[in-house]
Design an enzyme around this catalytic site. Structure first.
Site, short mmCIF file in Angstrom:
data_model
loop_
_atom_site.label_atom_id
_atom_site.label_comp_id
_atom_site.label_asym_id
_atom_site.label_seq_id
_atom_site.Cartn_x
_atom_site.Cartn_y
_atom_site.Cartn_z
N LEU A 1 -25.63 -23.95 19.72
CA LEU A 1 -24.84 -22.73 19.77
C LEU A 1 -24.49 -22.37 18.32
O LEU A 1 -24.30 -23.24 17.49
CB LEU A 1 -23.54 -22.93 20.56
CG LEU A 1 -23.66 -23.26 22.05
CD1 LEU A 1 -22.26 -23.48 22.63
CD2 LEU A 1 -24.38 -22.17 22.81
N ASP A 2 -24.38 -21.06 18.04
CA ASP A 2 -23.93 -20.64 16.72
C ASP A 2 -22.53 -21.21 16.46
O ASP A 2 -21.76 -21.45 17.40
CB ASP A 2 -23.86 -19.11 16.64
CG ASP A 2 -25.21 -18.45 16.82
OD1 ASP A 2 -26.23 -19.14 16.61
OD2 ASP A 2 -25.26 -17.27 17.18
N ALA A 3 -22.19 -21.37 15.20
CA ALA A 3 -20.91 -22.00 14.84
C ALA A 3 -19.72 -21.29 15.48
O ALA A 3 -18.77 -21.93 15.93
CB ALA A 3 -20.75 -22.04 13.32
N THR B 1 -19.84 -19.32 18.19
CA THR B 1 -20.00 -19.13 19.64
C THR B 1 -19.44 -20.37 20.32
O THR B 1 -19.78 -21.49 19.96
CB THR B 1 -21.48 -18.95 20.01
OG1 THR B 1 -21.97 -17.75 19.41
CG2 THR B 1 -21.66 -18.85 21.52
N ARG C 1 -27.11 -12.06 20.31
CA ARG C 1 -26.53 -11.16 19.32
C ARG C 1 -27.55 -10.15 18.83
O ARG C 1 -27.26 -8.96 18.67
CB ARG C 1 -25.98 -12.00 18.16
CG ARG C 1 -24.89 -12.97 18.60
CD ARG C 1 -24.59 -14.04 17.55
NE ARG C 1 -24.02 -13.42 16.35
CZ ARG C 1 -23.80 -14.11 15.23
NH1 ARG C 1 -24.13 -15.39 15.16
NH2 ARG C 1 -23.26 -13.51 14.19
#
Length: 310
Positions: free
Chosen positions: A140-142, A144, A240
Site C-alpha cells: 500500500l502507498d505510505a 494509504t 489514484r
C-alpha cells in the site's frame, strides 16, 4: 568508483516556489541534508546552471541531477505506533496499516515501515524476496491506510505471490473522489507506467503495464463521491492514477491534481483512500479467509463533514 545515474526532469506544478533543496528532496525521496549535499557538490543544475540550495524553483524549469547509486535499504526493527495486527498464524500475518507508514524500506524513505514494525514486535517474517522486501507480497502507498497481508513461512510466500499474480485475491478499497463519476459504476482498463516527467508520478501510458480497476459509487455528496473500488491488477498508485484519469482524483491527493482547498475544508492532509477488505484462500489449507478494516479518524471525519453539509 561508485556508480551514479543522470536524471533530467522538470519541476512539477506542486513544487512551484519551493526552495531547491526542499524540491529536490521531495522529487527524489531524499533527506534535506542529502539534497543540500548534492547541490553544494555541483551535482544539481537548475535551468542549466548551478544554483544555491535556498533558491526558489519555478514550475516547469529543468533540473539536471546526478544521483549516486543507492545501497539496498535493509529493514531494522523499529516500533510503529498504530500498526495493528488483525490476524496471525504460523503462515501469515494480516495488519491494519496506519498513514505515513511504507510497506518496506526503500532508498530515500526515512519514515516507519510495516516490515520494521513487525520485526520490532517480535513477529517472524519469511526470508523470501529481496532483503528489504522479505515476506512482502503486496503493498500500500505510505499514506494509504488499511489491510495488508505478509507471509511468515516460505510456502506461504510462494502461494500468496502466485495468488496475487493470478488475480485470486480480492482487494476492496473505498475512495472519496472529487465530483460524481459518470457513469456511477464502471471499469477502467488503461495501462500504467511511470509518468514521462520522471517526478515520481505514474500515468496512463500506451505502452504501460495492463491495469484494470472496477468502481461503484456508494454515496454522493456535494462535490464528492464515496466509491467502492476493486482491483484486478495491482500497479503502483493504480487507483489514484485511474481515478485522476477520469478527472475524479481521490480527495486530498495533491500529487494527482486534487483540490487542496477542498481537502483543507475536510481536514485532510493525505489522499482519502482506504483498503477496507481483503480476502484470499489461506496458503496452508485453502480455506477462505476474509478481513475488514474501519475508516481511520481523519477519513471518517471528512465523511462526517460532507454528510452534515449535504
Amino acid at each position: 568508483m561508485t556508480p551514479s545515474s543522470q536524471r533530467r526532469v522538470p519541476v512539477p506544478e506542486g513544487l512551484d516556489g519551493e526552495r531547491l533543496d526542499a524540491a529536490l528532496a521531495r522529487m527524489f525521496g531524499l533527506s534535506r541534508a542529502s539534497a543540500a549535499e548534492l547541490i553544494s557538490s555541483g551535482q544539481v543544475l537548475l535551468g542549466g546552471r548551478a544554483a544555491a540550495k535556498s533558491e526558489r524553483v519555478p514550475a516547469g524549469e529543468w533540473l539536471d541531477v546526478t544521483l549516486p547509486a543507492a545501497a539496498p535499504a535493509v529493514p531494522v526493527p523499529r516500533a510503529v505506533p498504530g500498526l495493528a495486527v488483525v490476524y496471525e498464524d504460523a503462515d501469515i500475518v494480516v495488519v491494519d496499516k496506519p498513514r505515513g507508514v511504507a510497506a518496506h524500506p526503500t532508498p530515500g524513505w526515512t519514515g516507519p515501515t510495516v516490515l520494521e514494525g513487525l520485526l520490532a514486535a517480535g513477529h517472524t517474517i519469511a526470508t523470501s524476496g529481496a532483503a528489504e522486501r522479505q515476506g512482502i507480497v503486496h503493498r500500500l502507498d505510505a499514506n494509504t491506510t488499511g489491510l495488508m497481508v505478509l507471509a511468515k513461512s516460505e510456502p506461504a510466500y510462494s502461494a500468496l505471490k502466485q495468488a496475487f499474480r493470478e488475480r485470486e485475491v480480492d482487494k476492496r478499497y473505498h475512495a472519496l473522489v472529487q465530483g460524481h463519476p459518470d457513469p456511477l459504476r464502471g471499469t477502467i482498463d488503461a495501462p500504467i507506467a511511470r509518468h514521462p516527467a520522471g517526478d515520481g508520478r505514474f500515468a496512463v501510458v500506451a505502452d504501460g503495464r495492463p491495469s484494470v480497476t472496477h468502481y461503484d459509487t456508494l454515496e454522493a455528496f456535494r462535490g464528492a463521491s464515496l466509491a467502492e473500488i476493486i482491483l484486478e491488477t495491482g500497479r503502483t498508485h493504480q487507483i489514484r492514477v485511474h481515478m485522476a484519469a477520469l478527472r475524479h482524483p481521490c480527495v486530498g491527493d495533491r500529487l494527482y491534481g486534487a483540490d487542496p482547498v477542498f481537502a483543507e475544508h475536510l481536514g485532510l492532509t493525505r489522499q482519502w483512500l482506504h483498503a477496507v477488505e481483503l480476502g484470499f484462500a489461506h496458503p496452508a489449507d485453502g480455506r477462505r479467509v476474509e478481513f475488514s478494516s474501519r475508516y481511520p479518524d481523519d477519513l471518517a471525519h471528512a465523511l462526517d463533514v460532507l454528510r452534515a453539509e449535504s
